[in-house]
Design an enzyme around this catalytic site. Structure first.
Site, PDB file in Angstrom:
ATOM      1  N   GLN A 131       0.869  -0.970   0.050  1.00 47.60           N
ATOM      2  CA  GLN A 131      -0.172  -0.003  -0.043  1.00 47.60           C
ATOM      3  C   GLN A 131       1.016   1.149   0.108  1.00 47.60           C
ATOM      4  OE1 GLN A 131      -1.977   0.914   3.780  1.00 47.60           O
ATOM      5  NE2 GLN A 131      -3.688   1.634   2.968  1.00 47.60           N
ATOM      6  N   GLY A 132       0.803   2.120  -0.964  1.00 46.28           N
ATOM      7  CA  GLY A 132       1.465   3.186  -1.079  1.00 46.28           C
ATOM      8  C   GLY A 132       0.823   4.577  -0.856  1.00 46.28           C
ATOM      9  N   TYR A 133       0.469   4.766   0.482  1.00 41.78           N
ATOM     10  CA  TYR A 133      -0.341   6.160   0.735  1.00 41.78           C
ATOM     11  C   TYR A 133       0.718   7.037   1.566  1.00 41.78           C
ATOM     12  CZ  TYR A 133      -5.105   4.121   0.220  1.00 41.78           C
ATOM     13  OH  TYR A 133      -6.508   3.740  -0.219  1.00 41.78           O
ATOM     14  N   SER A 134       1.268   6.746   2.601  1.00 44.88           N
ATOM     15  CA  SER A 134       2.018   7.563   3.599  1.00 44.88           C
ATOM     16  C   SER A 134       3.217   8.001   2.721  1.00 44.88           C
ATOM     17  CB  SER A 134       2.196   6.830   4.642  1.00 44.88           C
ATOM     18  OG  SER A 134       1.230   6.257   5.472  1.00 44.88           O
ATOM     19  N   SER A 166       4.468  -1.089   4.194  1.00 48.13           N
ATOM     20  CA  SER A 166       4.580  -2.492   4.719  1.00 48.13           C
ATOM     21  C   SER A 166       4.978  -3.506   3.490  1.00 48.13           C
ATOM     22  CB  SER A 166       3.257  -2.866   5.350  1.00 48.13           C
ATOM     23  OG  SER A 166       2.936  -2.056   6.462  1.00 48.13           O
ATOM     24  N   GLU A 248      -9.472  -1.334   5.358  1.00 51.66           N
ATOM     25  CA  GLU A 248      -8.401  -1.667   6.177  1.00 51.66           C
ATOM     26  C   GLU A 248      -8.609  -1.678   7.757  1.00 51.66           C
ATOM     27  OE1 GLU A 248      -5.312   1.237   5.349  1.00 51.66           O
ATOM     28  OE2 GLU A 248      -3.803   0.248   6.434  1.00 51.66           O
ATOM     29  N   GLU A 373      -5.712   8.874  17.466  1.00 51.46           N
ATOM     30  CA  GLU A 373      -6.544  10.311  17.653  1.00 51.46           C
ATOM     31  C   GLU A 373      -7.317  10.749  16.480  1.00 51.46           C
ATOM     32  OE1 GLU A 373      -3.199   9.480  18.046  1.00 51.46           O
ATOM     33  OE2 GLU A 373      -2.878   9.750  20.269  1.00 51.46           O
TER      34      GLU A 373
HETATM   35  C1  LIG Z   1       2.919  -0.917  11.694  1.00 51.88           C
HETATM   36  C2  LIG Z   1       2.637   0.352  10.553  1.00 51.88           C
HETATM   37  C3  LIG Z   1       2.609  -0.197   9.081  1.00 51.88           C
HETATM   38  C4  LIG Z   1       2.305   0.748   8.286  1.00 51.88           C
HETATM   39  N1  LIG Z   1       2.158   0.395   7.028  1.00 51.88           N
HETATM   40  C5  LIG Z   1       1.754   1.180   5.973  1.00 51.88           C
HETATM   41  C6  LIG Z   1       1.544   0.864   4.582  1.00 51.88           C
HETATM   42  O1  LIG Z   1       1.826  -0.469   4.487  1.00 51.88           O
HETATM   43  N2  LIG Z   1       1.220   2.006   3.616  1.00 51.88           N
HETATM   44  C7  LIG Z   1       1.363   3.094   4.069  1.00 51.88           C
HETATM   45  O2  LIG Z   1       1.003   4.045   3.186  1.00 51.88           O
HETATM   46  N3  LIG Z   1       1.277   3.635   4.934  1.00 51.88           N
HETATM   47  C8  LIG Z   1       1.732   2.713   6.383  1.00 51.88           C
HETATM   48  N4  LIG Z   1       1.857   3.120   7.693  1.00 51.88           N
HETATM   49  C9  LIG Z   1       1.971   4.460   7.964  1.00 51.88           C
HETATM   50  C10 LIG Z   1       0.787   5.106   8.770  1.00 51.88           C
HETATM   51  O3  LIG Z   1      -0.532   5.221   7.999  1.00 51.88           O
HETATM   52  C11 LIG Z   1       1.061   6.448   9.329  1.00 51.88           C
HETATM   53  O4  LIG Z   1       2.164   6.171   9.948  1.00 51.88           O
HETATM   54  C12 LIG Z   1      -0.067   7.160  10.210  1.00 51.88           C
HETATM   55  O5  LIG Z   1      -1.232   7.448   9.169  1.00 51.88           O
HETATM   56  C13 LIG Z   1       0.211   8.550  10.671  1.00 51.88           C
HETATM   57  O6  LIG Z   1       1.121   9.287   9.886  1.00 51.88           O
HETATM   58  P1  LIG Z   1       2.455   9.690  10.284  1.00 51.88           P
HETATM   59  O7  LIG Z   1       3.134   8.746  10.553  1.00 51.88           O
HETATM   60  O8  LIG Z   1       2.983  10.587   9.695  1.00 51.88           O
HETATM   61  O9  LIG Z   1       2.110  10.787  11.902  1.00 51.88           O
HETATM   62  P2  LIG Z   1       1.734  12.048  11.711  1.00 51.88           P
HETATM   63  O10 LIG Z   1       0.458  12.363  10.928  1.00 51.88           O
HETATM   64  O11 LIG Z   1       2.738  12.851  11.848  1.00 51.88           O
HETATM   65  O12 LIG Z   1       1.079  12.285  13.443  1.00 51.88           O
HETATM   66  C14 LIG Z   1       1.848  12.297  14.454  1.00 51.88           C
HETATM   67  C15 LIG Z   1       0.997  12.529  15.618  1.00 51.88           C
HETATM   68  O13 LIG Z   1       0.256  13.439  15.648  1.00 51.88           O
HETATM   69  C16 LIG Z   1      -1.108  13.176  15.804  1.00 51.88           C
HETATM   70  N5  LIG Z   1      -2.189  13.752  15.020  1.00 51.88           N
HETATM   71  C17 LIG Z   1      -1.703  14.370  13.575  1.00 51.88           C
HETATM   72  N6  LIG Z   1      -2.835  14.991  13.223  1.00 51.88           N
HETATM   73  C18 LIG Z   1      -3.804  15.109  14.141  1.00 51.88           C
HETATM   74  C19 LIG Z   1      -5.139  15.473  14.396  1.00 51.88           C
HETATM   75  N7  LIG Z   1      -5.752  16.142  13.197  1.00 51.88           N
HETATM   76  N8  LIG Z   1      -5.875  15.410  15.530  1.00 51.88           N
HETATM   77  C20 LIG Z   1      -5.129  14.968  16.533  1.00 51.88           C
HETATM   78  N9  LIG Z   1      -3.857  14.469  16.578  1.00 51.88           N
HETATM   79  C21 LIG Z   1      -3.161  14.409  15.132  1.00 51.88           C
HETATM   80  C22 LIG Z   1      -1.201  11.702  15.322  1.00 51.88           C
HETATM   81  O14 LIG Z   1      -2.288  11.023  16.238  1.00 51.88           O
HETATM   82  C23 LIG Z   1       0.172  11.351  15.959  1.00 51.88           C
HETATM   83  O15 LIG Z   1       0.100  10.964  17.349  1.00 51.88           O
HETATM   84  C24 LIG Z   1       2.200   2.083   8.660  1.00 51.88           C
HETATM   85  C25 LIG Z   1       2.325   2.485  10.158  1.00 51.88           C
HETATM   86  C26 LIG Z   1       2.851   1.657  11.022  1.00 51.88           C
HETATM   87  C27 LIG Z   1       3.244   2.074  12.452  1.00 51.88           C
END
Ligand SMILES: Cc1cc2nc3c(=O)[nH]c(=O)nc-3n(C[C@H](O)[C@H](O)[C@H](O)COP(=O)(O)OP(=O)(O)OC[C@H]3O[C@@H](n4cnc5c(N)ncnc54)[C@H](O)[C@@H]3O)c2cc1C
Length: 389
Positions: A131-134, A166, A248, A373
């Site tokens: 999955q290429g989202y983040s 992942s 998901e 959150e």
């Molecule tokens: C085990 C694992 C597997 C993953 N696999 C994939 C994958 O296969 N493909 C993929 O694309 N991504 C994947 N991810 C990424 C995941 O989707 C992101 O880590 C997640 O969406 C959070 O984004 P970020 O890490 O940029 O954190 P940030 O968005 O930077 O958030 C940092 C902190 O700020 C808080 N925060 C941010 N915005 C708000 C808001 N509006 N209100 C309240 N709090 C807020 C968050 O809750 C968090 O605590 C994976 C992550 C993990 C841990």
């Protein structure tokens, strides 16, 4: 009703005859999962046979239509199959992001050709998806993504970077969100599928605290993607992305039941953990067991509503939040009950530090698929309708 009882009896007989004994032993960990794909190395001939027999019956995806490799079962029949597999202790024949994420999105948004091609491959476990989202600057604020796809006539030219992808280094294909217009944040995103072996795609594993590297940074450098690999309409990929995220989150919520990736003990209860003497820990375990049973009941209702198309769109967020927080608690309790023994990391006795590694892995449950959150924000806004949420 009589038909369903007959279906149950036939299903049980078929499973008893076709599920290899080895595939009825409890899973020992993530390495026993069958992911399928071009490069997958089966743990045993029995694992491969189990995938093959289930796929040929359409039972890797029991409720998908038969023309796309599914079993064509009704929701009630699919539930019976699940119950009978649980009763006999049959392992899942195939774990796949294709099944739990991409498939439902293709069923809703794909063209007929795309459904026939990709869904059939997914059902047979032939292609492993990631999955290429983040992106480095787009996680919770996913629509801020910057990976660009330029229209080059007969193909798109993709450039950019994803992160936390992942199993990107083990996957065959990727479903990927790209920016095709900068005029609107949400309205400039498209949903592409492409082969990870395409020239210009590279991955770099990220080492985690648990000692594993289950995900990667993924780079796209002038990657050519044929136009028929766009899902849905150009610039309307956000609709596909959101729909997929609902599925998901449903999948991830299963961790609350002790299912899926990164879970600790199996089963709703604490499973094999020896109940400790300490009365406070015992009380916490009892409270956990009650919450886990309540979650299991809620989850069953949720899945029924979802299959009937009656689930509130924000319900997957509620379930994802509840399930992952529960799984984190399960792992905390396993550690508390295990005392200092649970901290062992490399010994044979600790199964290579399974408890500690599972506990560390579970910390990511409330981040992956959207953080707790963010899920609470969605529940506040769309279910509770709280002001300002
Ligand atoms: C085990 C694992 C597997 C993953 N696999 C994939 C994958 O296969 N493909 C993929 O694309 N991504 C994947 N991810 C990424 C995941 O989707 C992101 O880590 C997640 O969406 C959070 O984004 P970020 O890490 O940029 O954190 P940030 O968005 O930077 O958030 C940092 C902190 O700020 C808080 N925060 C941010 N915005 C708000 C808001 N509006 N209100 C309240 N709090 C807020 C968050 O809750 C968090 O605590 C994976 C992550 C993990 C841990």
């Amino acid at each position: 009703m009589a038909d369903l009882e007959a279906f149950r009896a036939e299903t049980r007989a078929w499973l008893e005859a076709n599920c290899p004994a080895e595939m009825r032993d409890p899973m020992r960990g993530e390495k026993d999962l069958c992911w399928g794909g071009r490069r997958f190395e089966f743990q045993s001939p029995a694992q491969k046979r189990w995938l093959d027999v289930m796929a040929s019956r359409g039972w890797t995806v029991p409720d998908w239509p038969k023309e796309y490799g599914g079993g064509g079962l009704s929701p009630a029949e699919a539930k019976i199959l699940k119950e009978e597999m649980a009763e006999l202790g049959c392992r899942s024949p195939l774990t796949s992001f294709g099944i739990s994420m991409l498939g439902p999105a293709l069923l809703k948004f794909g063209t007929e050709e795309q459904k026939k091609h990709y869904l059939t491959e997914i059902a047979r476990g032939e292609i492993r998806w990631c999955q290429g989202y983040s992106e480095p600057g787009a996680g919770s604020d996913l629509a801020g993504l910057q990976t660009k796809a330029e229209d080059k006539g007969d193909h798109y030219l993709v450039n950019g970077q994803k992160v936390w992808t992942s199993y990107a280094d083990e996957a065959d294909w990727i479903f990927c969100l790209v920016r095709t217009s900068s005029e609107s944040k949400h309205g400039g995103i498209s949903f592409l599928l492409f082969d990870m072996e395409s020239p210009g795609v590279s991955t770099k594993p990220i080492l985690l605290i648990s000692g594993n590297s289950p995900f990667c940074e993924t780079f796209f450098d002038d990657v050519n993607v044929p136009k028929d690999q766009l899902v849905g309409e150009i610039n309307k990929g956000w609709d596909v992305a959101k729909y997929l995220l609902g599925h998901e989150r449903e999948m991830i919520s299963g961790m609350g039941l002790g299912l899926g990736i990164g879970t600790g003990a199996s089963g709703v209860t604490l499973g094999p953990v020896v109940k400790p003497e300490d009365p406070l820990t015992r009380a916490e375990i009892a409270t956990f067991d009650v919450d886990a049973l309540a979650f299991a009941a809620m989850s069953e209702r949720f899945i029924d509503q979802l299959k009937a198309g009656e689930a509130h769109p924000a319900l997957p967020s509620m379930m994802k939040y509840a399930g992952t927080e529960l799984n984190k608690r399960r792992n905390e309790l396993v550690m508390a009950a295990g005392g200092s023994n649970a901290l062992e990391w490399d010994s044979e006795r600790s199964k290579n530090g399974k408890a500690a590694r599972d506990w560390l892995r579970s910390r990511g449950n409330s981040i992956e698929g959207g953080t707790s959150e963010i899920q609470l924000g969605i529940v506040a806004k769309h279910i509770l309708r709280l002001p300002g949420a």
